[in-house]
Design a protein around this motif. Structure first.
Motif, PDB file in Angstrom:
ATOM      1  N   UNK A 423     -11.492   9.683  -8.721  1.00  0.00           N
ATOM      2  CA  UNK A 423     -10.820  10.265  -7.812  1.00  0.00           C
ATOM      3  C   UNK A 423      -9.834  11.707  -8.310  1.00  0.00           C
ATOM      4  N   UNK A 424      -9.534  12.689  -7.749  1.00  0.00           N
ATOM      5  CA  UNK A 424      -8.706  13.674  -8.130  1.00  0.00           C
ATOM      6  C   UNK A 424      -7.432  13.375  -7.908  1.00  0.00           C
ATOM      7  N   UNK A 425      -6.698  14.011  -8.744  1.00  0.00           N
ATOM      8  CA  UNK A 425      -5.126  13.890  -8.509  1.00  0.00           C
ATOM      9  C   UNK A 425      -4.614  13.897  -6.943  1.00  0.00           C
ATOM     10  N   UNK A 426      -3.827  12.632  -6.823  1.00  0.00           N
ATOM     11  CA  UNK A 426      -3.575  12.321  -5.305  1.00  0.00           C
ATOM     12  C   UNK A 426      -2.128  11.940  -5.200  1.00  0.00           C
ATOM     13  N   UNK A 427      -1.619  11.899  -4.102  1.00  0.00           N
ATOM     14  CA  UNK A 427      -0.400  10.958  -3.510  1.00  0.00           C
ATOM     15  C   UNK A 427      -0.751   9.624  -3.524  1.00  0.00           C
ATOM     16  N   UNK A 428      -0.065   8.727  -4.384  1.00  0.00           N
ATOM     17  CA  UNK A 428      -0.409   7.322  -4.218  1.00  0.00           C
ATOM     18  C   UNK A 428       0.794   6.590  -3.185  1.00  0.00           C
ATOM     19  N   UNK A 429       0.279   6.277  -2.330  1.00  0.00           N
ATOM     20  CA  UNK A 429       1.329   5.581  -1.442  1.00  0.00           C
ATOM     21  C   UNK A 429       1.872   4.235  -1.919  1.00  0.00           C
ATOM     22  N   UNK A 430       3.159   4.126  -1.941  1.00  0.00           N
ATOM     23  CA  UNK A 430       3.497   2.779  -2.848  1.00  0.00           C
ATOM     24  C   UNK A 430       3.349   1.638  -1.723  1.00  0.00           C
ATOM     25  N   UNK A 431       2.806   0.604  -2.373  1.00  0.00           N
ATOM     26  CA  UNK A 431       2.429  -0.284  -1.785  1.00  0.00           C
ATOM     27  C   UNK A 431       2.690  -1.737  -2.496  1.00  0.00           C
ATOM     28  N   UNK A 432       3.322  -2.763  -1.757  1.00  0.00           N
ATOM     29  CA  UNK A 432       3.553  -4.061  -2.498  1.00  0.00           C
ATOM     30  C   UNK A 432       2.986  -5.136  -1.470  1.00  0.00           C
ATOM     31  N   UNK A 433       1.982  -4.980  -0.858  1.00  0.00           N
ATOM     32  CA  UNK A 433       1.273  -5.735  -0.068  1.00  0.00           C
ATOM     33  C   UNK A 433      -0.248  -6.036  -0.250  1.00  0.00           C
ATOM     34  N   UNK A 434      -0.684  -7.096   0.269  1.00  0.00           N
ATOM     35  CA  UNK A 434      -2.370  -7.285   0.021  1.00  0.00           C
ATOM     36  C   UNK A 434      -3.183  -6.418   0.987  1.00  0.00           C
ATOM     37  N   UNK A 435      -4.234  -6.430   0.756  1.00  0.00           N
ATOM     38  CA  UNK A 435      -5.401  -5.946   1.783  1.00  0.00           C
ATOM     39  C   UNK A 435      -5.562  -6.760   2.710  1.00  0.00           C
ATOM     40  N   UNK A 436      -5.901  -6.244   3.740  1.00  0.00           N
ATOM     41  CA  UNK A 436      -6.410  -7.066   4.883  1.00  0.00           C
ATOM     42  C   UNK A 436      -7.399  -8.232   4.672  1.00  0.00           C
ATOM     43  N   UNK A 437      -7.385  -9.308   5.350  1.00  0.00           N
ATOM     44  CA  UNK A 437      -8.242 -10.182   5.242  1.00  0.00           C
ATOM     45  C   UNK A 437      -9.241 -10.625   6.403  1.00  0.00           C
ATOM     46  N   UNK A 438      -9.000  -9.669   7.536  1.00  0.00           N
ATOM     47  CA  UNK A 438      -9.709  -9.968   8.659  1.00  0.00           C
ATOM     48  C   UNK A 438     -11.150  -9.651   8.459  1.00  0.00           C
ATOM     49  N   UNK A 439     -11.896 -10.270   9.186  1.00  0.00           N
ATOM     50  CA  UNK A 439     -13.454 -10.024   9.122  1.00  0.00           C
ATOM     51  C   UNK A 439     -13.446  -8.923  10.018  1.00  0.00           C
ATOM     52  N   UNK A 440     -14.354  -7.881   9.795  1.00  0.00           N
ATOM     53  CA  UNK A 440     -14.486  -6.726  10.282  1.00  0.00           C
ATOM     54  C   UNK A 440     -13.318  -6.007  10.925  1.00  0.00           C
ATOM     55  N   UNK A 441     -12.165  -6.428  10.088  1.00  0.00           N
ATOM     56  CA  UNK A 441     -10.897  -5.850  10.485  1.00  0.00           C
ATOM     57  C   UNK A 441     -10.798  -6.312  11.897  1.00  0.00           C
ATOM     58  N   UNK A 442     -11.029  -7.307  12.296  1.00  0.00           N
ATOM     59  CA  UNK A 442     -10.590  -7.887  13.473  1.00  0.00           C
ATOM     60  C   UNK A 442     -10.476  -9.276  13.647  1.00  0.00           C
ATOM     61  N   UNK A 443     -11.131 -10.102  12.917  1.00  0.00           N
ATOM     62  CA  UNK A 443     -11.185 -11.789  13.102  1.00  0.00           C
ATOM     63  C   UNK A 443     -10.255 -12.517  11.987  1.00  0.00           C
ATOM     64  N   UNK A 444      -9.298 -13.139  12.196  1.00  0.00           N
ATOM     65  CA  UNK A 444      -8.922 -13.894  11.072  1.00  0.00           C
ATOM     66  C   UNK A 444     -10.042 -15.288  10.748  1.00  0.00           C
ATOM     67  N   UNK A 445     -10.036 -15.671   9.442  1.00  0.00           N
ATOM     68  CA  UNK A 445     -10.952 -16.672   9.167  1.00  0.00           C
ATOM     69  C   UNK A 445     -10.457 -17.956   9.416  1.00  0.00           C
ATOM     70  N   UNK A 446      -9.178 -18.057   9.769  1.00  0.00           N
ATOM     71  CA  UNK A 446      -8.575 -19.472  10.118  1.00  0.00           C
ATOM     72  C   UNK A 446      -8.327 -19.731  11.216  1.00  0.00           C
ATOM     73  N   UNK A 447      -8.754 -18.764  12.340  1.00  0.00           N
ATOM     74  CA  UNK A 447      -8.549 -19.267  13.756  1.00  0.00           C
ATOM     75  C   UNK A 447      -9.576 -18.525  14.843  1.00  0.00           C
ATOM     76  N   UNK A 448     -10.233 -19.061  15.289  1.00  0.00           N
ATOM     77  CA  UNK A 448     -11.394 -18.452  16.127  1.00  0.00           C
ATOM     78  C   UNK A 448     -10.858 -18.210  17.480  1.00  0.00           C
TER      79      UNK A 448
END
Length: 569
Positions: A423-448
């Motif tokens: 990647x080129x030089x870029x602004x890196x947003x500070x983050x201390x959180x995990x990535x999403x774990x939703x299937x298709x960014x919609x559905x949790x794996x633990x509850x239907x």
């Protein structure tokens, strides 16, 4: 005790789309929509309108497939782009015109309901404040469709208490501008903080209202947006239509699109990568040429500070579109531009770290949005797989598993798309959180029985909302099953790793896919097994993806699955 089959939290674009399609297939469903505001529409609601607020997509790409969005003859347009107030009216009319089992969509909305707690106690228990009273309702299934423009992010301004004027977020600009920008107002010096599209809109509106306008873009942030022109070419009425063709989308790597000889050629070969890099650098230059930062006649000193360093291919900064022919002239000749962070607030001025002091009566902040769910507890955030702080996880083995999955997925992404390793030089947003774990960014794996809609960044919300609504309906009705757990986790990790590599400034949370609109919505339809949104190989390649593309999808769905079987609750 109020019992429902489905509760939808949020009456914005995604909440309306989900409610409509679910009722198309489940017309007797006892469905309630909870909305904190007094009107529908979310970001498009009447409470958030202002003069300079225009759609970012053309008329043909706006609206839902079953009801075209039309404009009155007197409507002002710019390359088929139009004022947001027509989207507002469209959505208001939409919830009135759709009736199921004797109730319209509007009849099902509980306005003024601020959700404060969601817990599963056999069924979903949803509690909140409504009309100054605590109200609790129950449901078998739950959709959270609060989107990502609900919770404003306000900057922590040094010595803000000393400032006599209001400090307001862009979310309040619609209501506030009617008085603050009025010619009779005592507010003469208006300052806007932020470098993105919402900040640009507020700057433009304030100048047009005759105010003295200052525009602050922080030195420590992403910088000013890259603003593309709206004009289209040939059969395309505007730029967004060109960008919404599969031909152009193929120029961007996507984790959702199938691997073909063509994608291997353009993204896997050195020649293909050089060609694509040249095309995208041309897009960057076109934005600069449109503005003429260094040569615009009559520009005030400091106008050149608006020149963006955003690499559009990588989305390393804000991206927007010009919707007014006179936008750059208006800004160049009337606005004082500053590139510095705020050092202190004074009663009637703002002091910057570069030594500048800006006389100000009001400060509007185009400083973005917070993406969290204040009505969910920490344990729920972790359970559902929403982005969370790693220390909130109690299961070290689970945390280690996801870390390994993401590492393996990252290697896979780089192997498939070698250009993403650099990647080129870029602004890196500070983050201390995990990535999403939703299937298709919609559905949790633990509850239907719970799903999250609108928790993804894509370039057209109407198409996204309708595709997610179709997938959700099939999922809740048992027409779509998630893959086996191990396979689903690998898919989620691959999406998250791709998001982080493809969009290095914004993708760490795994749900930023600005240029993946077609690939993502195609995948949702493929999961359900529907093809009504396709036009044939040639038209699929060169035609923009329009709102009308999903027009036959309900009929195809019913032909394939039939109406849902009503169940006693």
């Amino acid at each position: 005790m109020a019992n429902f089959d489905l509760i939808v939290v949020g009456a914005g674009l995604h909440g309306i789309a989900a409610s409509r399609f679910y009722l198309d297939i489940n017309p007797k469903c006892r469905l309630a929509i909870l909305e904190e505001d007094t009107c529908v529409g979310g970001v498009w609601s009447s409470s958030r309108l202002y003069n300079g607020f225009w759609s970012q997509s053309g008329l043909r790409m706006a609206g839902f497939s079953d009801t075209p969005l039309t404009l009155p003859p007197e409507a002002e347009t710019y390359h088929d782009i139009f004022e947001a107030k027509y989207v507002t009216k469209y959505l208001e009319d939409y919830v009135d015109s759709h009736k199921y089992n004797g109730l319209t969509l509007r009849d099902r909305v509980k306005f003024g309901f601020k959700v404060e707690s969601i817990r599963k106690e056999g069924k979903w228990r949803v509690s909140g404040q409504r009309n100054d009273k605590v109200e609790t309702i129950w449901s078998s299934k739950l959709v959270v469709a609060t989107g990502h423009t609900s919770l404003p992010v306000m900057p922590d301004l040094p010595e803000q208490a000393r400032f006599k004027g209001p400090v307001l977020h862009q979310k309040s600009f619609g209501k506030a501008s009617s008085t603050i920008l009025a010619s009779s107002s005592s507010y003469h010096n208006v300052t806007i903080l932020g470098g993105g599209k919402s900040a640009a809109d507020m700057v433009y509106d304030s100048v047009k209202a005759g105010k003295t306008v200052s525009w602050i873009i922080r030195q420590t942030g992403e910088g000013p947006a890259a603003f593309a022109g709206a004009a289209g070419k040939g059969p395309y009425k505007n730029g967004p239509e060109i960008a919404a063709t599969r031909m152009i989308c193929a120029l961007s790597p996507s984790c959702f699109s199938p691997v073909t000889w063509w994608t291997k050629t353009i993204h896997g070969s050195e020649y293909g990568r050089k060609l694509i890099a040249k095309i995208w650098l041309g897009a960057d230059q076109a934005c600069r040429d449109l503005a003429k930062f260094q040569s615009r006649e009559g520009a005030r000193p400091g106008f050149e500070k608006l020149e963006s360093t955003t690499a559009i291919f990588w989305c390393t900064g804000p991206i927007g579109m010009i919707q007014h022919e006179d936008f750059w002239d208006t800004i160049a000749k009337n606005v004082s531009v500053y590139r510095s962070d705020i050092r202190a607030m004074r009663p009637n001025s703002i002091v910057l770290k570069d030594g500048s002091e800006i006389e100000s009566d009001v400060l509007f902040c185009g400083t973005g949005w917070s993406r969290h769910y204040p009505f969910l507890a920490k344990d729920q955030i972790v359970e559902f797989g929403l982005p969370h702080a790693p220390e909130d996880e109690e299961d070290a083995e689970e945390s280690s598993k996801w870390e390994n999955l993401l590492k393996a997925a990252d290697h896979q992404v780089i192997a498939q798309f070698p250009q993403l390793a650099h990647p080129p030089p870029h602004f890196e947003r500070p983050t201390n959180i995990t990535a999403t774990r939703l299937y298709n960014c919609i559905a949790p794996l633990e509850d239907k029985t719970i799903a999250f809609l609108g928790d993804i960044d894509l370039s057209n919300s109407f198409r996204t909302a309708e595709a997610q609504a179709i997938w959700l309906t099939a999922y809740f009705d048992g027409r779509v099953e998630l893959p086996p757990r191990e396979e689903a986790e690998k898919e989620i990790a691959y999406m998250a790793a791709f998001s982080k590599r493809r969009y290095p400034s914004h993708g760490a949370t795994g749900n930023y896919f600005h240029m993946d609109l077609i690939g993502y919505t195609d995948k949702l339809m493929k999961d359900v097994g529907l093809v009504s949104h396709r036009k044939g190989w040639w038209q699929d390649l060169v035609s923009p993806c329009l709102a009308s593309d999903f027009k036959g999808i309900r009929e195809e769905y019913l032909s394939k699955f039939g109406l849902a079987v009503e169940k006693d609750s």
